[in-house]
Write a protein that holds these residues in place. Structure first.
Motif, PDB file in Angstrom:
ATOM      1  N   ALA A  92      -4.274   7.181  11.464  1.00 35.78           N
ATOM      2  CA  ALA A  92      -4.137   6.354  10.268  1.00 35.78           C
ATOM      3  C   ALA A  92      -3.195   7.093   9.322  1.00 35.78           C
ATOM      4  O   ALA A  92      -3.371   8.279   9.079  1.00 35.78           O
ATOM      5  N   GLN A 125       4.479   1.755  -0.664  1.00 37.99           N
ATOM      6  CA  GLN A 125       5.196   0.504  -0.463  1.00 37.99           C
ATOM      7  C   GLN A 125       6.579   0.505  -1.110  1.00 37.99           C
ATOM      8  O   GLN A 125       6.833   1.237  -2.054  1.00 37.99           O
ATOM      9  N   GLY A 126       7.450  -0.325  -0.557  1.00 35.55           N
ATOM     10  CA  GLY A 126       8.756  -0.497  -1.178  1.00 35.55           C
ATOM     11  C   GLY A 126       9.725   0.618  -0.853  1.00 35.55           C
ATOM     12  O   GLY A 126      10.723   0.800  -1.528  1.00 35.55           O
ATOM     13  N   GLU A 162       8.173   2.985   5.024  1.00 33.15           N
ATOM     14  CA  GLU A 162       7.316   2.032   5.725  1.00 33.15           C
ATOM     15  C   GLU A 162       7.915   1.633   7.075  1.00 33.15           C
ATOM     16  O   GLU A 162       7.217   1.595   8.085  1.00 33.15           O
ATOM     17  N   LYS A 188      -2.113   3.097  12.526  1.00 36.88           N
ATOM     18  CA  LYS A 188      -2.793   2.287  11.508  1.00 36.88           C
ATOM     19  C   LYS A 188      -2.201   2.662  10.163  1.00 36.88           C
ATOM     20  O   LYS A 188      -2.358   3.793   9.717  1.00 36.88           O
ATOM     21  N   THR A 189      -1.513   1.731   9.550  1.00 39.63           N
ATOM     22  CA  THR A 189      -0.879   2.025   8.268  1.00 39.63           C
ATOM     23  C   THR A 189      -1.765   1.538   7.136  1.00 39.63           C
ATOM     24  O   THR A 189      -2.283   0.431   7.200  1.00 39.63           O
ATOM     25  N   VAL A 190      -1.934   2.354   6.109  1.00 38.60           N
ATOM     26  CA  VAL A 190      -2.586   1.885   4.892  1.00 38.60           C
ATOM     27  C   VAL A 190      -1.554   2.007   3.778  1.00 38.60           C
ATOM     28  O   VAL A 190      -1.076   3.103   3.491  1.00 38.60           O
ATOM     29  N   THR A 191      -1.198   0.865   3.172  1.00 38.70           N
ATOM     30  CA  THR A 191      -0.073   0.830   2.246  1.00 38.70           C
ATOM     31  C   THR A 191      -0.537   0.735   0.802  1.00 38.70           C
ATOM     32  O   THR A 191      -1.391  -0.081   0.478  1.00 38.70           O
ATOM     33  N   PHE A 192       0.070   1.543  -0.063  1.00 39.42           N
ATOM     34  CA  PHE A 192      -0.306   1.552  -1.477  1.00 39.42           C
ATOM     35  C   PHE A 192       0.913   1.309  -2.351  1.00 39.42           C
ATOM     36  O   PHE A 192       2.043   1.545  -1.935  1.00 39.42           O
ATOM     37  N   ALA A 193       0.633   0.898  -3.595  1.00 43.98           N
ATOM     38  CA  ALA A 193       1.720   0.579  -4.508  1.00 43.98           C
ATOM     39  C   ALA A 193       2.474   1.825  -4.947  1.00 43.98           C
ATOM     40  O   ALA A 193       3.686   1.801  -5.108  1.00 43.98           O
ATOM     41  N   GLU A 246      -1.536   6.714  -5.542  1.00 44.95           N
ATOM     42  CA  GLU A 246      -2.702   6.154  -4.856  1.00 44.95           C
ATOM     43  C   GLU A 246      -2.702   6.529  -3.382  1.00 44.95           C
ATOM     44  O   GLU A 246      -3.756   6.787  -2.799  1.00 44.95           O
ATOM     45  N   ALA A 275      -5.722   8.645  -1.518  1.00 46.61           N
ATOM     46  CA  ALA A 275      -6.466   8.124  -0.380  1.00 46.61           C
ATOM     47  C   ALA A 275      -6.395   9.112   0.782  1.00 46.61           C
ATOM     48  O   ALA A 275      -7.388   9.366   1.463  1.00 46.61           O
TER      49      ALA A 275
END
Ligand SMILES: N[C@@H](CCC(=O)N[C@@H](CS)C(=O)NCC(=O)O)C(=O)O
Lengths: 395, 338
Positions: free
Chosen positions: B146, B151-152, B156, B171-176, B180, B184
């Motif tokens: 993971a 993001q952006g 990514e 498994k990607t978990v994307t944050f702003a 953050e 995480a």
């Protein structure tokens, strides 16, 4: 007094006719708005063209290339397009909004009723909850829940597990998930039949009660029909389902049902937050029902629970529904804070990653606004329909 | 919500603003009296304000150099902190005159976003940060991991590409924001955190126990970071580009913040052309003769700025590596000023 009316309405010049005038004003207003909208679009297109910024919707079918953590429909980084990513995000938004609305309603009604409880402790607890939640910004609450959820759960290696195939850890909740085979159609048909049967039974029981006053065990019969029938069908069809088990790898668990901590944190945050507002709506609604109604119900010999269910709530609903609709809309729109806790909703995927990769801010933002507008309008329409149905029928 | 609103406002600005691109940027900046610089507000070494609002960083100093060249005053810059996600819209809509925010130069950004990248002020590449306890020595061992990501960013896409190319699951978990994402990761949600290697060094310092984490050796992408401007104003494009080259040339010629006044008396023709004691190269750009003198005097040459912000003079301690001058085996190379 009525001299002017004797020969019918007096003839006036068209421009003085209030009806004609008001129509004319509206036509002019609409024309101005249309013109403004048109020139905004023209201007935007011109500016984009002059700055040589790409425009149009051609990006929809291009390969997205990025990965998404929760996909309710088939999606992969290499195969998925931006359009597909849009649908993935939309479904994720709808999922959290729909479940959130149901749970927030339950929480809201329970707390709202508890707040009016004669029990001092229960009343105070409910009141404290409402005050606390309503006065802390939602974003903070979401971050709190996300960190709380992550901190409370163990690492992958120390996962909590039941039966060796249900896992809970800071990567999520994992459980076996049924994969359906041939013959599942029979079970589905049985389920539909069960639901229809339950509704029919309820109508019959109602009529009978109105005629004879006898009550029937509607709940039990409905349960038997809705759960029992499909179960029988399942065995008759030869149990056409296999369970897919989650498997633990070096880093992660794959397969089966997977619930992300991001989803849980967002859901808890939205439900508790909106629940507090709904509680206030419910409390106001109940208080709007005059005390005489409760007293009359008591005089008829109804118990407290029955009074609430049969007399107070139905009347309170008429006051509750319109502001409740607002809360549903709020919950849906607030779900766009998802990006802060890493949940891939529409805003995160579409106005986040897709916008950034394509750079087409105007198109992407317009589509997203249209989507939220549509969701809001549909929700309002459904609630208005329900409101009209339960409105006081004057005989 | 706040970010959604900014995006919306910026999109609206694109729709309604009179075309900002064709305006003469230099004149506009001069009459405004201040340069608007889009910067990173959270990345140590590149762009970060302290509690008093004093900005530091490689990109920040680049904007100061621009202001020095235009106004002879490096303080005449307004820094606008931009997230990865909002940065391009801010430049497109004219909110900032230049975007110096560790931004990767890619073909699509250079074309369909309506931007022009001017030069590369930091050659970077994407890497991974993992916990030592995982006992992973190579990114190729990350199958099924993971990964927390912001993001952006180009990050990514690179991430998905790299795992796909090496037939690994992800498994990607994307944050702003990076903030953050790194939190995480720190709390154990992800096995790895990925971003530009420079960013990894900066973000690692923010972890609870930074010594428990290592940066893996693989660099999985090319991330040439550089300042960009809007399409359509060649003069401004030239000014921004040559500001970077002036700083490189100064380093190459040994002109430093400390010795620049002395160097004004230099007989070396290259130094004379750089500092404007000979020729009118600054005026050709629309600036003054002594534009490069001002840059070095107020801000320093490229090497000085590098060491101060990301090199040995900073907590990041990044080696010059590919960012050394071409004469020292690196990639930093400025066309001649003449
Ligand atoms: N160079 C990449 C990544 C740039 C980027 O946003 N990097 C991150 C991590 S190094 C960052 O600056 N995060 C700070 C923030 O957004 O708060 C790009 O241009 O897309």
């Amino acid at each position: 007094m009525s001299i002017a009316q004797e020969g019918g309405p007096p003839k006036v010049a068209l421009i003085y006719d209030p009806k004609v005038r008001s129509i004319a004003y509206q036509v002019v207003l609409v024309a101005i708005i249309l013109f403004l909208a048109y020139s905004a679009v023209r201007n935007a297109a011109d500016n984009l063209a002059r700055a040589k910024i790409a425009s149009g919707f051609g990006f929809w079918n291009q390969t997205a290339g990025f990965d998404i953590s929760q996909t309710l429909i088939e999606y992969s980084a290499q195969g998925g397009t931006y359009g597909r990513a849009f649908w993935v995000g939309l479904l994720n938004t709808l999922l959290v909004a729909a479940i959130g609305i149901v749970l927030a309603t339950i929480v809201g009604f329970m707390v709202g009723i508890a707040r009016l409880s004669r029990n001092w402790l229960i009343g105070r607890l409910a009141g404290g909850y409402v005050e606390l939640i309503r006065n802390v910004p939602l974003l903070l609450q979401l971050l709190f829940w996300y960190n709380a959820v992550l901190k409370a759960l163990p690492d992958l290696r120390d996962s909590w597990t039941v039966f060796g195939n249900v896992y809970l850890n800071n990567r999520g909740f994992f459980a076996p998930y049924p994969i359906f085979g041939e013959g599942i159609g029979l079970v589905a048909a049985a389920f539909v039949l069960g639901v229809a049967g339950a509704i029919a039974f309820r109508i019959w029981a109602r009529r009978r009660q109105e005629r004879t006053g006898e009550q029937a065990p509607v709940g039990l019969v409905a349960l038997a029909l809705i759960v029992g029938l499909p179960l029988i069908a399942f065995f008759i069809a030869g149990m056409p389902a296999t369970l897919e088990y989650p498997e633990k790898g070096r880093f992660n668990i794959r397969g089966g049902l997977e619930i992300l901590p991001e989803f849980v944190a967002l859901l808890i945050g939205l439900v508790l937050y909106t629940g507090a507002f709904i509680a206030e709506v419910v409390r106001a609604g109940i208080m709007a029902v005059s005390k005489g109604q409760t007293e009359a119900a008591g005089a008829l010999g109804l118990r407290a629970g029955q009074t609430l269910k049969l007399v107070v709530i139905p009347q309170a609903m008429r006051v509750i529904i319109p502001p409740l609709t607002n809360q549903y809309l709020n919950l849906t729109k607030n779900s766009s804070l998802a990006v802060f806790v890493g949940y891939p909703d529409l805003v995160q995927i579409f106005t986040g990653t897709v916008l950034n990769q394509t750079g087409q801010a105007v198109e992407v933002v317009m589509i997203t606004m249209a989507v939220y507008l549509t969701i809001s309008l549909v929700t309002s329409m459904a609630m208005n329909w329900y409101n009209a149905r339960i409105a006081l029928v004057e005989r | 919500m706040k970010r959604a609103v900014t995006t919306l406002a910026l999109a609206a600005a694109v729709a309604f603003a009179a075309s900002a691109a064709s305006a003469q940027s230099l004149n506009a900046i001069k009459s405004r009296g201040i340069l608007n610089c889009g910067a990173n507000g959270t990345l140590g070494g590149f762009g970060l304000p302290d509690a008093q609002g004093n900005w530091t960083g490689l990109d920040v100093d680049f904007c100061r150099a621009l202001a020095a060249a235009i106004f002879n005053d490096p303080a005449k810059v307004k820094f606008v902190a931009l997230t990865a996600k909002d940065r391009f819209t801010a430049l497109q809509s004219g909110d900032v005159d230049v975007l110096a925010r560790n931004t990767t130069w890619t073909s699509s950004r250079d074309t369909s976003l309506g931007l022009n990248f001017t030069a590369v002020n930091y050659y970077d590449g994407q890497g991974f940060l993992v916990r030592k306890a995982l006992k992973v020595n190579s990114a190729l061992e990350l199958n099924d991991a993971a990964v927390c990501v912001q993001q952006g960013t180009t990050t990514e896409l690179n991430l998905a590409d790299y795992f796909r190319a090496n037939k690994m699951k992800l498994k990607t978990v994307t944050f702003a924001s990076a903030d953050e994402a790194i939190k995480a990761y720190d709390s154990g949600r992800c096995d790895a955190f990925t971003t530009d290697a420079s960013g990894l060094y900066a973000e690692r310092l923010r972890l609870a126990k930074s010594d428990d984490h290592i940066v893996l050796p693989e660099i999985i992408s090319k991330e040439p970071l550089g300042p960009s401007v809007r399409h359509g104003d060649d003069q401004w494009f030239d000014i921004v580009k040559w500001t970077h080259y002036a700083m490189l040339t100064a380093e190459e010629l040994g002109v430093t913040k400390a010795n620049v006044d002395e160097q004004m008396k230099s007989a070396n023709p290259d130094v004379k052309r750089l500092l404007g004691t000979e020729g009118n190269y600054g005026e050709q750009l629309g600036l003054t003769k002594d534009w490069a003198y001002r840059i070095v005097k107020h801000v320093g040459n490229y090497g000085e700025v590098f060491e101060k912000n990301v090199g040995q003079g900073s907590p990041l301690k990044i080696a010059r590596g590919v960012n050394a001058l071409w004469t020292k085996g690196g990639l930093q190379y400025a066309p001649p000023i003449r």
